[in-house]
Structures are given as structure tokens and as C-alpha cells.
Design a protein around this motif. Structure first.
Motif, mmCIF file in Angstrom:
data_model
loop_
_atom_site.group_PDB
_atom_site.id
_atom_site.type_symbol
_atom_site.label_atom_id
_atom_site.label_comp_id
_atom_site.label_asym_id
_atom_site.label_seq_id
_atom_site.Cartn_x
_atom_site.Cartn_y
_atom_site.Cartn_z
ATOM 1 N N PRO A 54 0.802 -1.241 0.000
ATOM 2 C CA PRO A 54 0.000 0.000 0.000
ATOM 3 C C PRO A 54 0.824 1.276 0.000
ATOM 4 C CG PRO A 54 -0.066 -1.054 2.148
ATOM 5 C CD PRO A 54 0.588 -2.028 1.224
ATOM 6 N N LEU A 55 2.054 1.241 0.503
ATOM 7 C CA LEU A 55 2.982 2.383 0.528
ATOM 8 C C LEU A 55 2.510 3.490 1.472
ATOM 9 C CD1 LEU A 55 3.904 2.533 -3.270
ATOM 10 C CD2 LEU A 55 5.211 1.493 -1.423
ATOM 11 N N LEU A 56 1.314 4.033 1.237
ATOM 12 C CA LEU A 56 0.709 5.011 2.151
ATOM 13 C C LEU A 56 -0.502 4.360 2.823
ATOM 14 C CD1 LEU A 56 0.744 8.369 0.113
ATOM 15 C CD2 LEU A 56 2.330 7.623 1.892
ATOM 16 N N VAL A 57 -0.544 4.440 4.139
ATOM 17 C CA VAL A 57 -1.658 3.838 4.889
ATOM 18 C C VAL A 57 -2.285 4.894 5.792
ATOM 19 C CG1 VAL A 57 -0.726 1.498 4.832
ATOM 20 C CG2 VAL A 57 -0.046 3.030 6.675
ATOM 21 N N ARG A 58 -3.576 4.755 6.011
ATOM 22 C CA ARG A 58 -4.290 5.723 6.862
ATOM 23 C C ARG A 58 -3.800 5.624 8.305
ATOM 24 N NH1 ARG A 58 -8.361 8.495 4.717
ATOM 25 N NH2 ARG A 58 -9.245 7.785 2.713
ATOM 26 N N SER A 59 -3.733 6.805 8.952
ATOM 27 C CA SER A 59 -3.356 6.871 10.365
ATOM 28 C C SER A 59 -4.208 7.923 11.051
ATOM 29 C CB SER A 59 -1.866 7.212 10.507
ATOM 30 O OG SER A 59 -1.627 8.537 10.081
ATOM 31 N N VAL A 60 -3.974 8.112 12.325
ATOM 32 C CA VAL A 60 -4.736 9.111 13.084
ATOM 33 C C VAL A 60 -4.560 10.497 12.485
ATOM 34 C CG1 VAL A 60 -5.004 10.206 15.347
ATOM 35 C CG2 VAL A 60 -4.571 7.742 15.200
ATOM 36 N N ASP A 61 -3.325 10.793 12.018
ATOM 37 C CA ASP A 61 -3.023 12.132 11.492
ATOM 38 C C ASP A 61 -3.212 12.242 9.981
ATOM 39 O OD1 ASP A 61 -2.280 13.022 14.037
ATOM 40 O OD2 ASP A 61 -0.268 12.155 13.801
ATOM 41 N N GLY A 62 -3.766 11.228 9.353
ATOM 42 C CA GLY A 62 -3.974 11.264 7.903
ATOM 43 C C GLY A 62 -3.412 10.023 7.255
ATOM 44 N N TYR A 63 -2.170 10.123 6.745
ATOM 45 C CA TYR A 63 -1.508 8.971 6.121
ATOM 46 C C TYR A 63 -0.111 8.815 6.701
ATOM 47 C CZ TYR A 63 -5.110 8.480 2.530
ATOM 48 O OH TYR A 63 -6.290 8.255 1.885
ATOM 49 N N ASP A 64 0.347 7.575 6.701
ATOM 50 C CA ASP A 64 1.700 7.280 7.164
ATOM 51 C C ASP A 64 2.323 6.285 6.193
ATOM 52 O OD1 ASP A 64 3.961 7.401 8.644
ATOM 53 O OD2 ASP A 64 3.043 6.739 10.528
ATOM 54 N N LEU A 65 3.636 6.117 6.292
ATOM 55 C CA LEU A 65 4.343 5.203 5.395
ATOM 56 C C LEU A 65 4.206 3.779 5.884
ATOM 57 C CD1 LEU A 65 7.733 7.077 4.733
ATOM 58 C CD2 LEU A 65 5.520 7.358 3.584
ATOM 59 N N SER A 66 4.013 2.867 4.952
ATOM 60 C CA SER A 66 4.037 1.449 5.294
ATOM 61 C C SER A 66 5.472 1.053 5.643
ATOM 62 C CB SER A 66 3.528 0.608 4.129
ATOM 63 O OG SER A 66 4.478 0.642 3.060
ATOM 64 N N VAL A 67 5.633 -0.149 6.170
ATOM 65 C CA VAL A 67 6.976 -0.641 6.493
ATOM 66 C C VAL A 67 7.837 -0.678 5.230
ATOM 67 C CG1 VAL A 67 8.294 -2.633 7.317
ATOM 68 C CG2 VAL A 67 6.175 -1.959 8.485
ATOM 69 N N ARG A 68 7.251 -1.149 4.138
ATOM 70 C CA ARG A 68 7.993 -1.233 2.861
ATOM 71 C C ARG A 68 8.409 0.157 2.400
ATOM 72 N NH1 ARG A 68 11.251 -2.441 -0.578
ATOM 73 N NH2 ARG A 68 10.775 -3.298 -2.623
ATOM 74 N N ALA A 69 7.510 1.136 2.499
ATOM 75 C CA ALA A 69 7.832 2.495 2.080
ATOM 76 C C ALA A 69 8.944 3.080 2.942
ATOM 77 C CB ALA A 69 6.590 3.369 2.142
ATOM 78 N N THR A 70 8.907 2.798 4.236
ATOM 79 C CA THR A 70 9.958 3.283 5.136
ATOM 80 C C THR A 70 11.309 2.712 4.757
ATOM 81 O OG1 THR A 70 8.342 3.452 6.947
ATOM 82 C CG2 THR A 70 10.667 3.459 7.548
#
Length: 308
Positions: A54-70
Motif C-alpha cells: 500500500p505504501l501510504l496507509v491511513r493513520s490518526v493524522d492522515g496517512y503514514d508510510l508502510s513498512v515497505r515504504a519506510t
């Protein structure tokens, strides 16, 4: 590790991916890239398919990086910088360059033009070196093989002319040179006198016949040629000690005549031809190389010419 066929990957998507990973938001990434939001959304979906993540995943603050994206964010920046460097024009700094410039040509041609180049290099490119090859050879073959960077020649290539670029260095007339004691040294020379005299010529490739012999053959004439040399530097010695006549460009005659017991005479009227050009040649593979361009312009500037 999943094997990826790079032919199926649109590398333009990596630029979009970099912006998405930095901004963590489609809208801001679209603004940064000057693209529409739907276009970036479509690119993100293609990236998710490519990476199977997914690369970008939803979080409390909007979107965050997936483990792979990091994991790939740092590598991605390095890869894009490397690609940019590959595509960008290479830099060349004469003051810091330690490159070796390889030039070939007959001894007198190189003696006419290379010293001025070295004078420029001593001031502007003090750590660069020049390797000069004046041995008789096919200089265009050397250019084709990549053995040299430049060739100085008044003789055009006989084959594969489309491989080479050239720039005019000089234009000069052709004249005769002989010893001061020669019977023809103090008179206008007729065609018959020319044909009856004893001649020598220079062959930079070690092969013959000379251009004048080919021209005379077309006229149904023949001269008495008794010597073929591979170097210009010994011409005055042969002129002073024998009755041989050489035909050379006048700029070369001036160079070798200083302090020597030789004279220059005009060709018979029937043999006078168009002025003789000297060119700096280089191979097409080097045409856009910045070091080659700098050397070329330095040589042409000293010769009073301009690139063509």
C-alpha cells in the motif's frame, strides 16, 4: 525476493513516489509535482501494484508510510540522484582535471599547432597531460579504434567519413622546396623541368603513391620519384645534400626552412591547385564530451579559427 522485469516498470513513477513519500498526501504531492490530483492518485495505484504494497496507509493524522515504504525512502532518493547524474551533462574543470589528451598527426603538423595548445594548458589546465603520436599511421583508423582523441591532418579520411567531425585549422598554398644549389633554385620552373627533376615525397601512412603522382597520371604525365619518407623533419637534410625536390604546404616549408640552405619555388602553372586545408579531426563518439570540446576550442582559438 520477488523478481521484477524492469521493462514492465514505468520509471517516471519513481519521481511521483518520491513526492508521495515526502508529503504523505496525494494533494500535496500533486501540488509539488504540478500534476492533477487524479493523475497522482492513478500513479499511486500503479505504484501499489508494482510494489505489491500500500505504501501510504491511513493513520490518526492522515496517512503514514508502510513498512515497505519506510525501507525504500532513503534508497529511492539515492537512485533518483544517480539517474539524474547519468542523464545530466558530465562536468569538466580544466583546472582540476588530470586527464590525458591523445593527439596524433604528422610531425610538422603537430609541431605547428600543439605547442600553442600546451601553452594554454599550462595556465588553464596545469594537471592535464598530452600524449603526442607522430608515427606514420592511418590516424583515422586510430580515431575509430578510440586509440586517440584528436588527429591533425591535411589528408581526408578515405572511408567512413560519417564517423568523424572536423574543424578547419589553417589553409595554405602548396610549393616546392629544394636545396639552394639546385639547378632550378633560381628560376620559374616549367612543367617539363618539373617532370624531369628528381622528386621525393612524404607518406604519413607509409603507403603511396603521392597525391601529385595521382594527379599527374590523370594528366597522362609522370614525374621521376626516387624517395618516399615518413617524416617531414629530414626534408631539409635531403634538400641540402641531394638534388631532390619536395612538394609541401607553404606553412610547413616556412617551419623547416629556418636556418637551412633551402629555397622555395612556385609550382608550374599547370599544377597549381586550390589552397590546401588542415583540419582537426575527432570521432563522433566524443563530439559532446566536455573535455573534447574544451581542447578543441583551445586549439582552434590558438589557430585563429572557429569550430564548425
Amino acid at each position: 525476493m520477488r523478481k521484477v522485469n524492469l521493462r514492465s516498470v514505468d520509471l517516471n513513477l519513481l519521481v511521483v513516489l518520491e513526492a508521495l513519500l515526502e508529503e504523505k498526501q496525494v494533494t500535496k504531492a500533486a501540488e509539488k509535482l504540478h500534476m492533477s490530483q487524479p493523475a497522482v492518485s492513478r500513479a499511486l495505484q500503479r505504484l501499489r501494484d508494482t510494489f505489491a504494497d500500500p505504501l501510504l496507509v491511513r493513520s490518526v493524522d492522515g496517512y503514514d508510510l508502510s513498512v515497505r515504504a519506510t525501507q525504500i525512502v532513503g534508497e529511492l532518493k539515492t537512485v533518483l540522484q544517480s539517474v539524474s547524474q547519468i542523464i545530466s551533462e558530465p562536468e569538466f574543470s580544466p583546472k582540476t582535471s588530470k586527464q590525458i589528451v591523445k593527439i596524433a598527426g604528422p610531425d610538422l603538423e603537430t609541431a605547428l599547432y600543439v605547442p600553442d595548445l600546451l601553452a594554454v594548458m599550462s595556465k588553464q589546465a596545469p594537471e592535464m597531460q598530452v600524449e603526442l603520436d607522430s608515427r606514420p599511421a592511418d590516424y583515422f583508423e586510430m580515431l575509430s579504434r578510440g586509440d586517440i582523441h584528436f588527429a591533425i591532418s591535411g589528408v581526408p579520411p578515405q572511408i567512413a567519413e560519417d564517423q568523424f567531425h572536423r574543424a578547419l585549422l589553417d589553409v595554405t598554398d602548396i610549393a616546392l622546396i629544394m636545396g639552394q644549389h639546385h639547378p632550378l633554385a633560381n628560376k620559374a620552373i616549367t612543367l617539363d623541368e618539373y617532370l624531369s627533376a628528381r622528386h621525393a615525397y612524404i607518406s604519413i601512412t607509409g603507403k603511396g603513391p603521392a597525391m601529385m603522382d595521382r594527379r599527374l597520371r590523370e594528366m597522362g604525365k609522370k614525374r621521376n620519384t626516387v624517395l618516399r619518407l615518413s617524416s617531414f623533419m629530414s626534408v631539409p637534410d635531403f634538400c641540402e645534400k641531394t638534388d631532390l625536390i619536395f612538394m609541401l604546404p607553404t606553412n610547413l616549408i616556412k617551419k623547416i626552412s629556418l636556418g637551412r640552405a633551402v629555397v622555395s619555388r612556385t609550382l608550374p602553372e599547370e599544377l597549381i591547385a586550390e589552397p590546401f586545408p588542415f583540419y582537426l579531426y575527432w570521432h563522433a563518439r566524443d563530439h559532446y564530451d566536455p573535455m573534447h570540446r574544451w581542447i578543441k576550442e583551445a586549439v582552434l582559438q590558438q589557430a585563429g579559427q572557429h569550430s564548425v
